[in-house]
Design an enzyme around this catalytic site. Structure first.
Site, PDB file in Angstrom:
ATOM      1  N   GLU A 316      -0.172   6.628   1.415  1.00  0.00           N
ATOM      2  CA  GLU A 316      -0.491   8.017   1.779  1.00  0.00           C
ATOM      3  C   GLU A 316      -0.678   8.207   3.284  1.00  0.00           C
ATOM      4  O   GLU A 316      -1.049   9.293   3.720  1.00  0.00           O
ATOM      5  CB  GLU A 316      -1.766   8.516   1.081  1.00  0.00           C
ATOM      6  CG  GLU A 316      -1.759   8.454  -0.425  1.00  0.00           C
ATOM      7  CD  GLU A 316      -3.069   8.943  -1.034  1.00  0.00           C
ATOM      8  OE1 GLU A 316      -3.946   9.440  -0.289  1.00  0.00           O
ATOM      9  OE2 GLU A 316      -3.227   8.827  -2.263  1.00  0.00           O
ATOM     10  N   GLY A 317      -0.514   7.163   4.096  1.00  0.00           N
ATOM     11  CA  GLY A 317      -0.873   7.260   5.504  1.00  0.00           C
ATOM     12  C   GLY A 317      -2.334   6.976   5.750  1.00  0.00           C
ATOM     13  O   GLY A 317      -2.821   7.122   6.870  1.00  0.00           O
TER      14      GLY A 317
END
EC number: 2.4.2.21
Length: 350
Positions: A316-317
């Site tokens: 997801e970063g």
């Protein structure tokens, strides 16, 4: 071939600003090297951003989502429906990266680069050539035209973000099955067996990892992509969100925007980007080493050292977002500390 812009050279590091940053670090009120890697980080950013005062204040986060046909081979612990559900969670603010983006003051954009969703979703940018990839165990995941579209989707996302004049960019991903896809890409690019790369992903056990590795190795043989060109590899075993991140990394570097690289999947996209356009490499700032076993090999191939290692494997970063305050601290210290002359402090021991 991919779109012509993919191969255009990225700007060079500003040696003038990098060297000025080295001189400034030597003048700050601290022993030489006392701030460790934060010093080098500030120096690198000064050269990349071509500025005397490196910045990490404006950092948009872009999440690319895609589904993967390889899930049909039982390589994931979660059903494919989770991809779409998590996109809604991103948009409503309930995901880990949503919380981190708020905490950091970062704008969060979510791009459907190729999920199975049949509907337009509120708060999601839809920019996809098809609904999910094909099952690469039986056929190529993508056509060259579909791959090119995904690269263009990544470039369009960066163009939108660039309007706010960002200091850095963070890219994240969501897609059930994408650790298998990433492992297949990495094994092909590095010319190693899937057993060395494939990890637990969303939580499969040892038997699941072994099955995943067998599926990947068989696909690499089927498509003949061991140590092949990145274009051929991405068509054969790639993912739409991963290809979009490849394009986004190159597009950001071409605009002189450094990218804080997240975990295994984004690092694999970065490796493919570097193989396609080596001039983007200096603009990759690694954030963390994840718990995925192949990540270490990919980071080594990129010749980078992560800032932190917290056994993260969420994607997801999130790892890059967690590391961002360190980058901000490096910039603040470089820009804000007094020099020995300003503080009237002797610059060497008595």
């Amino acid at each position: 071939m991919l779109p012509e812009w993919v191969y255009h050279k990225c700007p060079e590091i500003s040696a003038v600003h990098r060297d000025a940053a080295i001189v400034r670090q030597a003048q700050l009120t601290k022993p030489t090297g006392a701030l460790g890697r934060l010093e080098q980080l500030a120096i690198e950013l000064a050269g990349l951003q071509a500025t005397e005062q490196p910045r990490a204040a404006r950092v948009p986060i872009i999440i690319f989502a895609g589904d993967h046909g390889i899930v049909a081979q039982g390589v994931s612990a979660y059903p494919q429906a989770v991809t779409i559900a998590m996109m809604a969670n991103f948009a409503s603010g309930g995901a880990a990266i949503s919380v981190l983006a708020r905490e950091l003051g970062s704008h969060l954009e979510v791009v459907d680069a190729g999920t199975l969703s049949q509907d337009e979703m509120i708060g999601i940018v839809t920019d996809r050539p098809r609904h999910g990839t094909r099952d690469f165990s039986v056929e190529a995941a993508l056509t060259l035209a579909e791959l090119a579209f995904a690269f263009e989707a990544g470039e369009r996302a960066v163009a939108r973000a660039a309007a706010s004049q960002p200091d850095l960019l963070i890219f994240g991903e969501m897609g059930i099955g994408n650790t298998t896809t990433s492992a297949a890409i990495a094994a092909s690019l590095l010319g190693v067996s899937a057993e060395e790369i494939a990890g637990s992903g969303t939580g499969v056990d040892a038997a699941g990892r072994a099955h995943k590795a067998r599926v990947i190795d068989a696909a690499i043989v089927r498509h003949g992509v061991a140590a092949a060109s990145p274009e051929k590899i991405l068509c054969a075993v790639g993912g739409l969100e991963i290809a979009a991140i490849c394009g986004a990394i190159i597009a950001a570097a071409q605009r002189r925007i450094p990218v804080l690289i997240d975990g295994f999947i984004v690092s694999v996209a970065a490796l493919a980007a570097v193989r396609l356009n080596p001039s983007c490499q200096p603009f990759l700032l690694p954030s963390h080493q994840s718990a995925e076993q192949g990540h270490r090999l990919v980071l080594r191939a990129l010749n980078v050292q992560p800032l932190i290692s917290l056994d993260l494997r969420l994607g997801e970063g999130s790892g890059a977002a967690i590391a961002l305050p360190l980058v901000r601290s490096a910039c603040a210290l470089h820009n804000g500390m007094a020099t020995f002359a300003q503080a009237n402090v002797p610059d060497r021991p008595a």
